[in-house]
Design an enzyme around this catalytic site. Structure first.
Site, PDB file in Angstrom:
ATOM      1  CG  ASN A 210    -115.193   6.173-100.796  1.00  0.00           C
ATOM      2  OD1 ASN A 210    -114.329   6.395 -99.969  1.00  0.00           O
ATOM      3  ND2 ASN A 210    -115.019   5.309-101.798  1.00  0.00           N
ATOM      4  CG  ASP A 306    -115.416  -7.963-103.822  1.00  0.00           C
ATOM      5  OD1 ASP A 306    -114.294  -7.890-103.280  1.00  0.00           O
ATOM      6  OD2 ASP A 306    -116.471  -7.966-103.174  1.00  0.00           O
ATOM      7  CG  PHE A 327    -111.110  -3.224 -93.091  1.00  0.00           C
ATOM      8  CD1 PHE A 327    -111.217  -2.522 -91.910  1.00  0.00           C
ATOM      9  CD2 PHE A 327    -109.865  -3.679 -93.495  1.00  0.00           C
ATOM     10  CE1 PHE A 327    -110.100  -2.274 -91.132  1.00  0.00           C
ATOM     11  CE2 PHE A 327    -108.741  -3.436 -92.728  1.00  0.00           C
ATOM     12  CZ  PHE A 327    -108.862  -2.725 -91.544  1.00  0.00           C
ATOM     13  CE  LYS A 341    -119.669  -7.262 -96.354  1.00  0.00           C
ATOM     14  NZ  LYS A 341    -119.792  -5.811 -96.226  1.00  0.00           N
ATOM     15  CE  LYS A 345    -116.705  -8.919 -99.977  1.00  0.00           C
ATOM     16  NZ  LYS A 345    -116.203  -7.645-100.490  1.00  0.00           N
TER      17      LYS A 345
HETATM   18  O1  C5P Z   1    -118.471  -6.162 -99.808  1.00  0.00           O
HETATM   19  P1  C5P Z   1    -117.926  -4.984 -99.090  1.00  0.00           P
HETATM   20  O2  C5P Z   1    -117.664  -3.792 -99.982  1.00  0.00           O
HETATM   21  O3  C5P Z   1    -118.688  -4.576 -97.883  1.00  0.00           O
HETATM   22  O4  C5P Z   1    -116.520  -5.508 -98.524  1.00  0.00           O
HETATM   23  C1  C5P Z   1    -115.601  -4.668 -97.945  1.00  0.00           C
HETATM   24  C2  C5P Z   1    -114.243  -5.237 -98.111  1.00  0.00           C
HETATM   25  O5  C5P Z   1    -114.041  -5.607 -99.466  1.00  0.00           O
HETATM   26  C3  C5P Z   1    -113.124  -4.254 -97.793  1.00  0.00           C
HETATM   27  O6  C5P Z   1    -112.039  -5.003 -97.293  1.00  0.00           O
HETATM   28  C4  C5P Z   1    -112.800  -3.661 -99.152  1.00  0.00           C
HETATM   29  O7  C5P Z   1    -111.461  -3.199 -99.206  1.00  0.00           O
HETATM   30  C5  C5P Z   1    -113.020  -4.833-100.068  1.00  0.00           C
HETATM   31  N1  C5P Z   1    -113.527  -4.481-101.409  1.00  0.00           N
HETATM   32  C6  C5P Z   1    -112.717  -4.668-102.511  1.00  0.00           C
HETATM   33  N2  C5P Z   1    -113.183  -4.397-103.759  1.00  0.00           N
HETATM   34  C7  C5P Z   1    -114.434  -3.925-103.943  1.00  0.00           C
HETATM   35  C8  C5P Z   1    -115.275  -3.731-102.841  1.00  0.00           C
HETATM   36  C9  C5P Z   1    -114.778  -4.017-101.564  1.00  0.00           C
HETATM   37  O8  C5P Z   1    -111.572  -5.097-102.350  1.00  0.00           O
HETATM   38  N3  C5P Z   1    -114.872  -3.655-105.155  1.00  0.00           N
END
Ligand code: C5P
Length: 403
Positions: A210, A306, A327, A341, A345
């Site tokens: 990305n 996650d 974030f 979120k 989370k």
């Molecule tokens: O659920 P989403 O991807 O939108 O959440 C974003 C947050 O979750 C960010 O803080 C990102 O660093 C963290 N994240 C993570 N592991 C993932 C996906 C997102 O730690 N697989």
């Protein structure tokens, strides 16, 4: 710091760079704190600030030359090297670092740096390309290996009009680090930060990635470190130089980042998930390079771990429980999605940014809407990511106090 019966005697070396003007502020700070300060300038430094300025601020004659018979008869350079309880070079230019790394003694400052047995600290300042250059990286590594302490540089707007890591650390912070190490608002705290993108392999040469540059996570690591924290930075592939003084743990994939984070959670006080972790990875990456044969191809993807949610879950019952910060990058309904979120989370703070129309991801500037449980929120205005990171760290300190 060693105990002195006299006020701390600090030798301030000033090398040539526009940040030399900030060294004036540093001398004032040190004097205000009751230190005896003597200033040594390189000839390039004198193109930016005059010795008279430093003489007025330090209350001592300023030394500029190695072979100055009159000055040497007062306090020769070896005596000056011995006089210092600490040496700080601010700003430390790329050239000064190169000469120091290679043991040059072609002017008074480099000679003193060879002759002193006092702890030496550098506050580098230079154009961000010069800071990122492999020659400077190698010199930095050599100097750190020899025990030289390095503060900064910080990222942000540069005098040359560009953005990036290369700004001299703020004089107040340098003075605090020299005189009161371990007294920042996050001193004694371990902050674990994820930064940058992940790369999920499709085959040995291709990956899903990305646009994240890692700039925000790196800026947060620098800001947390400047606030006195011990910082572990678990980072994906980034092109930017990493902040000095942080423990950097490289991790290419979401799975590797997950494992690295869990391995550093034991004594963690604050976790900040700033990485743009892939949400999906190829379910069965090919061991061989995929051939160009069929007209179309489907790639089966599976969910990644996650990391943030998992950290929040694992630390939930700890006492004291680390502050977990995430974030949220959203293209619409920022507040609504960010708050949900935060709740799903189980976070203590979420920093939401609007990524519609190419904003935020991979850019220099950003704005954040920060939310925490109980309905609290604060908007951090649009500004360079380094300044924004400092504001977010201030908010982390506030939330940690109420935690
Ligand atoms: O659920 P989403 O991807 O939108 O959440 C974003 C947050 O979750 C960010 O803080 C990102 O660093 C963290 N994240 C993570 N592991 C993932 C996906 C997102 O730690 N697989």
């Amino acid at each position: 710091m060693t105990q002195h019966i006299h006020p701390p005697q600090i030798l301030v070396g000033v090398s040539g760079g526009i940040a030399a003007y900030k060294a004036c502020e540093l001398v004032r700070e040190l004097k205000r704190a009751g230190c005896a300060v003597r200033v040594v300038m390189t000839s390039a430094a004198q193109a930016f600030v005059t010795p008279l300025t430093f003489q007025a601020l330090s209350g001592e004659p300023v030394r500029t030359g190695l072979l100055d018979a009159e000055a040497e008869s007062g306090m020769d350079h070896i005596a000056l090297a011995r006089w210092a309880d600490q040496v700080i070079v601010a700003p430390a230019s790329a050239d000064l670092m190169a000469r120091m790394a290679h043991g040059h003694a072609d002017d008074l400052l480099t000679t003193l740096l060879l002759a002193t047995t006092a702890p030496v600290t550098l506050a580098p300042a230079m154009n961000h390309q010069m800071w990122a250059h492999p020659a400077t990286r190698a010199n930095l590594a050599l100097l750190q290996e020899r025990g030289v302490n390095v503060l900064g540089p910080d990222a942000g707007a540069q005098a040359c009009g560009e953005q990036g890591p290369g700004r001299m650390r703020e004089p107040v912070e340098i003075a605090r680090a020299l005189l009161h190490p371990g007294t920042g608002p996050l001193s004694g705290r371990h902050v674990v930060i994820t930064a940058g993108p992940t790369q999920e392999p499709i085959d040995p040469v291709r990956y899903i990635g990305n646009r994240s540059s890692g700039r925000m996570g790196l800026a947060l690591a620098a800001a947390a470190q400047a606030a006195g924290a011990r910082v572990t930075l678990v980072h994906g592939p980034v092109a930017l130089p990493l902040p000095t003084g942080v423990r950097a743990v490289p991790a290419e994939t979401a799975a590797a980042m997950h494992a690295a984070v869990l391995g550093h959670l034991d004594d963690c006080d604050v976790f900040i998930g700033a990485a743009a972790v892939a949400d999906y990875r190829p379910a069965s990456p090919c061991a061989q390079k995929m051939k160009k044969d069929a007209d179309t191809r489907a790639l089966e993807l599976e969910r990644t771990e996650d990391i943030l949610a998992d950290v929040a879950r694992r630390v939930r019952d700890r006492s004291p429980r680390p502050l977990v910060v995430g974030f949220a990058a959203e293209t619409s309904q920022l507040r609504h999605y960010a708050r949900s979120k935060l709740e799903t989370k189980g976070l203590d703070l979420i920093a939401a940014n609007d990524v519609s129309a190419g904003r935020a991801i991979g850019t220099d500037d950003n704005a954040l809407l920060c939310l925490w449980p109980g309905g609290g929120e604060r908007s951090l205005p649009h500004q360079p990511k380094a300044a924004l990171a400092r504001m977010l760290i201030e908010l982390v300190v506030e939330r940690l106090d109420k935690h």
